[in-house]
Design a protein around this motif. Structure first.
Motif, PDB file in Angstrom:
ATOM      1  N   PRO A  65       0.826  -1.201   0.000  1.00  0.00           N
ATOM      2  CA  PRO A  65       0.000   0.000   0.000  1.00  0.00           C
ATOM      3  C   PRO A  65       0.866   1.259   0.000  1.00  0.00           C
ATOM      4  CG  PRO A  65      -0.140  -1.123   2.118  1.00  0.00           C
ATOM      5  CD  PRO A  65       0.712  -1.960   1.235  1.00  0.00           C
ATOM      6  N   GLU A  81      -2.882   4.114   2.363  1.00  0.00           N
ATOM      7  CA  GLU A  81      -4.037   3.933   1.498  1.00  0.00           C
ATOM      8  C   GLU A  81      -4.386   2.450   1.450  1.00  0.00           C
ATOM      9  OE1 GLU A  81      -3.228   5.439  -2.404  1.00  0.00           O
ATOM     10  OE2 GLU A  81      -3.210   7.518  -1.742  1.00  0.00           O
ATOM     11  N   LEU A  82      -5.564   2.111   1.931  1.00  0.00           N
ATOM     12  CA  LEU A  82      -6.013   0.719   1.954  1.00  0.00           C
ATOM     13  C   LEU A  82      -7.425   0.624   1.380  1.00  0.00           C
ATOM     14  CD1 LEU A  82      -4.769  -0.161   5.556  1.00  0.00           C
ATOM     15  CD2 LEU A  82      -3.636  -0.668   3.392  1.00  0.00           C
ATOM     16  N   ASN A 105      -6.274  -8.023   1.640  1.00  0.00           N
ATOM     17  CA  ASN A 105      -7.399  -7.550   0.852  1.00  0.00           C
ATOM     18  C   ASN A 105      -7.926  -8.739   0.060  1.00  0.00           C
ATOM     19  OD1 ASN A 105      -9.276  -5.922  -0.350  1.00  0.00           O
ATOM     20  ND2 ASN A 105      -7.851  -4.937  -1.749  1.00  0.00           N
TER      21      ASN A 105
END
Length: 170
Positions: A65, A81-82, A105
């Motif tokens: 990320p 940022e995920l 994710n």
């Protein structure tokens, strides 16, 4: 040609304010890739990003990320940022002055018959680690997760000012 940037001519009129024509650039880049690597390279990339239509997914991979590391006079701040990652899939650890953000994710379900022509989203495990100043205390770390942005605030250790002692002369 009217205007060029990075040797890619513009197909616009001179009165436009656009400085870069991305579709034209993308087309020229593909032409160069084909000239250098040949058609097999394009096919290999296409197959690599093609998801099977059987409903199975690509093998999990790791990704990194994007993060910002900043500081104020009192805190070290990490923003990661995920996008699309549920906060339940994120772990934050602080050990030996190293802050580690990790998680997973999960890939979306593929509809039957769905074929992908271009894939940019990342799925699978991720991990980022940041060295912090000596003496940070884990119990004072704050973390918030809003709109796909993880914001971790780590208080800096207190900087005790050196004590000054006046020495009298005998």
């Amino acid at each position: 040609k009217k205007m060029s940037l990075l040797l890619f001519p513009m197909e616009k009129s001179p009165d436009t304010t656009t400085l870069f024509d991305f579709p034209l650039f993308d087309h020229r880049m593909r032409e160069m890739e084909n000239a250098v690597f040949g058609d097999q390279h394009r096919k290999a990339l296409s197959e690599r990003h093609q998801r099977p239509s059987t409903g199975s997914s690509l093998a999990p991979s790791s990704w990194t990320p994007r993060c910002n590391l900043s500081e104020t006079p009192t805190h070290v701040i990490v923003k990661a940022e995920l996008p699309g990652v549920p906060k339940e899939n994120v772990a934050i650890d602080l050990k030996n002055n190293v802050l580690t953000i990790s998680g997973k994710n999960t890939e979306e379900k593929v509809e039957e018959g769905e074929k992908f022509h271009h894939v940019e989203r990342h799925f699978g495990n991720f991990s980022r680690a940041f060295s912090l100043p000596e003496g940070v205390m884990p119990e004072n770390v704050e973390a918030k997760f809003v709109d796909g942005i993880l914001n971790v605030r780590v208080p800096k250790p207190s900087q005790e000012k050196p004590k000054s002692t006046r020495i009298t002369i005998n």
